[in-house]
Design an enzyme around this catalytic site. Structure first.
Site, PDB file in Angstrom:
ATOM      1  N   LEU A 151       0.682   2.672   2.662  1.00  0.00           N
ATOM      2  CA  LEU A 151       0.815   1.543   3.597  1.00  0.00           C
ATOM      3  C   LEU A 151       1.365   0.309   2.897  1.00  0.00           C
ATOM      4  O   LEU A 151       1.238   0.149   1.681  1.00  0.00           O
ATOM      5  CB  LEU A 151      -0.529   1.231   4.261  1.00  0.00           C
ATOM      6  CG  LEU A 151      -1.733   0.819   3.410  1.00  0.00           C
ATOM      7  CD1 LEU A 151      -1.638  -0.596   2.899  1.00  0.00           C
ATOM      8  CD2 LEU A 151      -2.992   0.992   4.223  1.00  0.00           C
ATOM      9  N   GLU A 153       1.274  -3.838   2.852  1.00  0.00           N
ATOM     10  CA  GLU A 153       0.546  -5.009   3.343  1.00  0.00           C
ATOM     11  C   GLU A 153       1.444  -5.751   4.312  1.00  0.00           C
ATOM     12  O   GLU A 153       2.650  -5.854   4.117  1.00  0.00           O
ATOM     13  CB  GLU A 153       0.154  -5.913   2.171  1.00  0.00           C
ATOM     14  CG  GLU A 153      -1.015  -5.345   1.398  1.00  0.00           C
ATOM     15  CD  GLU A 153      -1.378  -6.187   0.174  1.00  0.00           C
ATOM     16  OE1 GLU A 153      -1.140  -7.399   0.179  1.00  0.00           O
ATOM     17  OE2 GLU A 153      -1.903  -5.593  -0.775  1.00  0.00           O
ATOM     18  N   CYS A 261       0.692  -3.810  -6.268  1.00  0.00           N
ATOM     19  CA  CYS A 261       1.080  -2.414  -6.524  1.00  0.00           C
ATOM     20  C   CYS A 261       2.251  -2.257  -7.485  1.00  0.00           C
ATOM     21  O   CYS A 261       2.092  -1.711  -8.566  1.00  0.00           O
ATOM     22  CB  CYS A 261       1.379  -1.720  -5.200  1.00  0.00           C
ATOM     23  SG  CYS A 261      -0.110  -1.537  -4.194  1.00  0.00           S
ATOM     24  N   LYS A 264       1.798  -3.350 -11.298  1.00  0.00           N
ATOM     25  CA  LYS A 264       0.799  -2.587 -12.060  1.00  0.00           C
ATOM     26  C   LYS A 264       1.153  -1.099 -12.109  1.00  0.00           C
ATOM     27  O   LYS A 264       0.927  -0.435 -13.104  1.00  0.00           O
ATOM     28  CB  LYS A 264      -0.601  -2.830 -11.494  1.00  0.00           C
ATOM     29  CG  LYS A 264      -1.053  -1.895 -10.408  1.00  0.00           C
ATOM     30  CD  LYS A 264      -2.525  -2.050 -10.119  1.00  0.00           C
ATOM     31  CE  LYS A 264      -2.901  -1.454  -8.771  1.00  0.00           C
ATOM     32  NZ  LYS A 264      -2.592  -0.043  -8.550  1.00  0.00           N
TER      33      LYS A 264
END
Ligand code: NAD
Length: 435
Positions: A151, A153, A261, A264
């Site tokens: 998904l 954000e 996401c 990292k």
């Protein structure tokens, strides 16, 4: 089906609400008590369009509950989703401490066969580590499945309810059948469920994020070259995006990727490669280009003002790492604002959703405006850091009147250079030249 979702962040909360919406009985668990208290009242602690309405409906119909009692939730559930954070560790690898802590709680609370589903983004081999941790604490049978979440954000709910595809890593026939049934309501329009082994599923998630980050850094690199050679990256994007082999998604240049996401996950994948004696050289470059890109507009502003921005008033529109979220984790705006503050500039910020997050980060080091226009009052420059829709066609004459200076650093290429020139602005964009 009786479900537990451990971790009620962006992923866990959306998954919990999304599963309840299809009639499942869901207990969502978090260790942060205030979060659980506010969710129980029907208040969503994050900004995610549409989520509050669905949450309240499922709460009032009794399909979803929130609790800090992980053991009770595990005993209740047949399928347990693990959606806790996997933040970057010191060496860049994913910190699995939350995931393994949850695995221990599961091991201790087991009361029959259960399916444990890793939704968190975790390095290859984590399903095996989770299984070993649980196995050391129980004799009940179980399966650990890797089911990475894709998904976005800002569109999380619709992505969850209508996913492009669902990736499920398991070699267990039993787990496969249960998850096929659980996900059936979400794949009614031919969007596939891709079954594979656990390691491939874990790797798929990283490879997707690495690919998307690569497209962004590639376009940013091309845009920076466009600025040097006098080409317009907007036209190049059109020329590239109409080639079906390339496609038109993720070709927008800007001031770099951020969020919880891409940065990292890119670092974690490089670390996995290093640990296995393989250097992901393309990805290393992707990361380096992005680090530089976040400071592009800072450097341009410093050069524009003759090497000094001390005491200049810099208005910043947009703080979240992308529109429609209040998430500022690794946001380009964050790094850039820090750079302005270190050089003595006065920074005034506005964001439609992330002001609360920004206050936690910057405290009183920056000034907070209650509207986009009030941020411009007396400003020497405006930097647009996030492409919120409301920044796309603002009242330019009003902006010109409010600002002391006439320069805009358009970090998201929202404005047409020729039009801005006609209206008396100086505009820096990304790969579209300077007017
Ligand atoms: P988040 O930080 O918003 O939420 C994680 C939640 O887990 C927090 O509320 C935290 O309090 C809770 N938690 C941590 N340890 C716990 C424990 N032992 N017991 C109960 N609760 C605990 O994280 P997120 O953004 O939802 O991401 C979760 C995972 O999903 C990460 O691995 C992330 O990489 C991945 N992911 C995130 C996104 C996204 O867009 N945010 C998309 C896909 C995948």
């Amino acid at each position: 089906m009786k479900l537990a979702v451990i971790g009620t962040g962006y992923v866990g909360l959306v998954a919990g609400v999304g599963f309840a919406e299809s009639g499942n009985e869901v207990i969502c668990v978090d260790k942060v008590e205030e979060k659980i208290a506010s969710l129980t009242r029907g208040e969503v602690p994050i900004y995610e369009p549409g989520l509050d309405k669905l949450l309240r409906r499922n709460l009032s119909e009794g399909r979803i509950q929130f609790s800090t009692d992980i053991e009770n939730a595990i005993r209740h559930a047949y399928v347990i989703f693990v959606a806790v954070g996997t933040p970057p560790g010191e060496d860049g690898s994913a910190d699995l401490s939350h995931v393994l802590e949850v695995a221990e709680s599961i091991g201790r609370a087991m009361n029959g066969y259960k399916i444990i589903v890793n939704k968190s983004t975790v390095p290859v081999g984590t399903a095996e580590k989770v299984a070993a941790r649980i196995e050391s604490l129980t004799s009940h049978p179980f399966d650990v499945v890797s089911n990475p979440e894709f998904l976005k954000e800002g569109a999380a709910l619709s992505d969850f309810m209508k996913p492009d595809r669902i990736v499920i890593g398991t070699r267990s026939e039993r787990a496969r059948e249960v998850l096929k049934e659980l996900y059936a309501p979400y794949v009614r329009t031919m969007n596939p469920i891709l079954f594979m082994d656990e390691r491939s599923a874990e790797m798929t998630k990283y490879a997707c994020n690495a690919m998307l980050a690569t497209r962004i850094s590639f376009m940013n690199d091309i845009a920076n070259l466009c600025d040097l050679v006098g080409a317009d990256v907007h036209m190049i994007r059109m020329g590239m995006g109409t080639d079906p082999r390339i496609g038109n998604k993720f070709l927008f240049p800007g001031i770099g990727y951020g969020g919880s996401c891409f940065p990292k996950d890119v670092r974690a994948l490089m670390q996995t490669a290093d640990e296995n004696g393989h250097s992901l050289r393309v990805l290393r470059a992707v990361h380096e280009v992005n680090e530089d890109q976040k400071l592009l507009m800072l450097h341009r502003a410093v050069a524009h003002f003759g090497g000094e921005v001390a005491d200049k008033v810099i208005a910043v529109w947009g703080l979240s790492f992308k529109p429609n979220t209040d998430d500022m984790r690794e946001a380009p705006a964050w790094a850039m604002i820090q750079g302005f503050l270190e050089r003595g500039a006065k920074v005034r910020v506005f964001d439609p959703a992330a002001m609360g997050t920004a206050k936690e980060i910057f405290g009183d080091a920056v000034e907070y405006s209650d509207s986009a226009y009030s941020a411009l009052d007396g400003a020497d420059a405006l930097v647009v850091a996030t492409e919120w829709n409301e920044f796309r066609t603002p009242d330019f004459p009003r902006m010109r009147q409010l600002m002391k200076g006439d320069v805009i650093f358009d970090g998201r290429n929202l404005y047409n250079p020729q039009r801005m020139e006609e209206m008396g602005f100086r505009l820096y964009s990304v790969g579209r030249g300077t007017v």
